[in-house]
Enzyme design. Structure first.
Site, PDB file in Angstrom:
ATOM      1  N   TYR A  96       0.496  -1.166  -0.181  1.00  0.00           N
ATOM      2  CA  TYR A  96      -0.058  -0.114  -0.115  1.00  0.00           C
ATOM      3  C   TYR A  96       0.794   1.653  -0.256  1.00  0.00           C
ATOM      4  O   TYR A  96       2.130   1.713   0.324  1.00  0.00           O
ATOM      5  CB  TYR A  96      -0.900   0.126   1.449  1.00  0.00           C
ATOM      6  CG  TYR A  96      -1.923  -1.004   1.203  1.00  0.00           C
ATOM      7  CD1 TYR A  96      -2.439  -1.607   0.213  1.00  0.00           C
ATOM      8  CD2 TYR A  96      -2.644  -0.550   2.277  1.00  0.00           C
ATOM      9  CE1 TYR A  96      -3.789  -2.451  -0.048  1.00  0.00           C
ATOM     10  CE2 TYR A  96      -4.168  -1.755   2.342  1.00  0.00           C
ATOM     11  CZ  TYR A  96      -4.411  -2.464   0.832  1.00  0.00           C
ATOM     12  OH  TYR A  96      -5.940  -3.434   1.507  1.00  0.00           O
ATOM     13  N   LEU A 283     -18.293  -0.993  -0.851  1.00  0.00           N
ATOM     14  CA  LEU A 283     -18.890   0.188  -1.837  1.00  0.00           C
ATOM     15  C   LEU A 283     -18.222   0.229  -3.068  1.00  0.00           C
ATOM     16  O   LEU A 283     -18.696   0.770  -4.027  1.00  0.00           O
ATOM     17  CB  LEU A 283     -18.884   1.439  -1.030  1.00  0.00           C
ATOM     18  CG  LEU A 283     -19.018   2.151   0.540  1.00  0.00           C
ATOM     19  CD1 LEU A 283     -18.727   3.634   0.693  1.00  0.00           C
ATOM     20  CD2 LEU A 283     -20.597   1.917  -0.189  1.00  0.00           C
ATOM     21  N   THR A 289     -21.677   4.354  -4.252  1.00  0.00           N
ATOM     22  CA  THR A 289     -21.802   4.879  -3.650  1.00  0.00           C
ATOM     23  C   THR A 289     -23.067   6.629  -4.005  1.00  0.00           C
ATOM     24  O   THR A 289     -24.065   7.049  -3.939  1.00  0.00           O
ATOM     25  CB  THR A 289     -20.943   6.179  -3.865  1.00  0.00           C
ATOM     26  OG1 THR A 289     -20.204   6.831  -4.104  1.00  0.00           O
ATOM     27  CG2 THR A 289     -19.655   5.298  -2.089  1.00  0.00           C
ATOM     28  N   LYS A 291     -21.528   7.913  -6.420  1.00  0.00           N
ATOM     29  CA  LYS A 291     -21.278   9.303  -6.862  1.00  0.00           C
ATOM     30  C   LYS A 291     -20.662   9.383  -8.533  1.00  0.00           C
ATOM     31  O   LYS A 291     -20.340  10.589  -8.966  1.00  0.00           O
ATOM     32  CB  LYS A 291     -20.162   9.736  -6.131  1.00  0.00           C
ATOM     33  CG  LYS A 291     -18.937   8.353  -6.320  1.00  0.00           C
ATOM     34  CD  LYS A 291     -18.004   9.445  -5.150  1.00  0.00           C
ATOM     35  CE  LYS A 291     -16.796   7.942  -5.022  1.00  0.00           C
ATOM     36  NZ  LYS A 291     -15.798   8.421  -3.807  1.00  0.00           N
TER      37      LYS A 291
END
Length: 396
Positions: A96, A283, A289, A291
């Site tokens: 990461y 999600l 969401t 969006k």
């Protein structure tokens, strides 16, 4: 057995019922969903599999820290999640932030390390991390630049480097990020036997992890992006050899858009073998969401910042499925994100749901969804109606 005309009538009845529920879901929205428990109440905790780890039902994901989020923003998120909401569980990985690249790899761990140093306490944090599976492409994680495998040398080198960045002596839960063997990963098609290749034996992988457990540098182990076959093999090897550590968790993608892979085989496997699901991407990378449903997504949205990232959602029926779930959420007085998260939070086979956010408002909404009243039978039926029509929307 039912005669053909009876089956036909049954199908028409189900279709009529589905249409009625869909029609209701498109009707005017109900009052906003109410909280069953005041937001900010400490998140409940549970034992993870057969391990001694006790983790909060919500886990803080970290993969944007160091790319979309600064170190300071990551620390702020950790303070909110742990101090205001009572989370005790966070998840990182040696590669990461994502998308992983040489210039930023390790910055997520450094953010967590800065927070742990500021916090001054380690024993009330359940810290999960992941070591890379097999990859010829990721050549910047190991010192010799040879790519990654799940060998003892790789595992030891990876964990030692993670511990230095994190500024801690041990990792509570170490997971194999993806298998060492060939597996159809990350939304790929069906398993192709022609792509099978030599891989590190399951026993050897567990023996490598045992080295770190015996040294006190890792408490428990788990897997990620695994299959029923992989889970069963890891469990079987640990049962054959009591000196080997036993996996206690599996971290797989699980959401309204990505369900069938887990539910068709892993739900049974993990239930019977007592392996807890850590559901990541609830999600679906932000798709759920809503969006991305408009003409243009916000400039800072992940899929805009990183062209090609998670293409399987944008170039499939996933958007159609999302529109249907948005209608269900609106009718029941929820945002699309609240519906998706509350659904995931309340699945009986989910041990903890990993959430991530790039803003504090997103983080609050994601955690607050835990405290919403249960969805209720009619809402659950509406969700299932959509699922029956879009079982694997990101693959079609």
């Amino acid at each position: 057995f039912r005669p053909a005309n009876a089956r036909s009538q049954s199908r028409r009845a189900r279709s009529s019922s589905s249409a009625a529920r869909t029609s209701r879901s498109r009707a005017s929205a109900r009052a906003p969903a109410r909280m069953s428990t005041p937001a900010g109440t400490p998140i409940p905790r549970r034992k993870l599999g057969r391990s001694d780890l006790v983790v909060s039902d919500v886990c803080l994901g970290t993969m944007t820290w160091g790319k979309q989020n600064t170190l300071e923003e990551g620390v702020e998120q950790l303070d909110l999640a742990f101090d205001d909401y009572g989370l005790n569980f966070l998840d990182t990985a040696e590669m990461y932030p994502v998308p992983t690249e040489a210039e930023t790899q390790g910055k997520t761990d450094e953010t967590i390390g800065a927070w742990l140093k500021k916090r001054g306490r380690r024993d009330d944090v359940v810290l999960a991390s992941k070591i890379c599976g097999a990859s010829d492409r990721i050549t910047w994680v190991r010192e010799d630049g040879r790519g990654t495998r799940v060998t003892e040398a790789d595992v030891v080198e990876g964990v030692e480097a993670s511990l230095r960045r994190l500024g801690t002596d041990y990792i509570d839960l170490l997971q194999i990020h993806w298998p060492d063997r060939y597996v159809n990963l990350f939304g790929a098609g069906t398993y192709d036997p022609r792509q099978e290749r030599d891989a590190e034996p399951f026993h050897a992988q567990l023996a490598a992890l045992r080295t770190l457990v015996d040294a006190g540098k890792v408490r428990e182990i788990g897997v990620s992006n695994e299959t029923p076959y992989g889970v069963c093999q890891f469990v079987k090897e640990a049962e054959r050899d009591a000196s080997l550590p036993r996996i206690c968790s599996i971290q797989n993608s699980y959401s309204l858009l990505v369900r069938s892979d887990f539910e068709s085989g892993l739900t049974e496997t993990c239930s019977l073998e007592d392996v807890g699901l850590l559901a990541y991407s609830p999600l679906a990378g932000g798709i759920l969401t809503g969006k991305y449903s408009g003409a243009a997504a916000p400039p800072g949205a992940r899929l805009n910042l990183f062209p090609g990232f998670m293409d399987r959602y944008g170039q499939s029926l996933a958007k159609d499925a999302v529109a249907e779930y948005e209608a269900v959420a609106a009718f029941w007085g929820m945002t699309p994100a609240q519906l998706a998260l509350k659904w995931c939070y309340t699945r009986p086979h989910v041990a903890s749901t990993i959430i991530g956010a790039t803003t504090m408002d997103q983080l609050r909404e994601n955690i607050d969804a835990y405290f919403l009243a249960d969805l209720g039978e009619e809402c659950e039926l509406a969700v299932e109606d959509v699922y029956k029509r879009y079982r694997d929307p990101s693959k079609t």
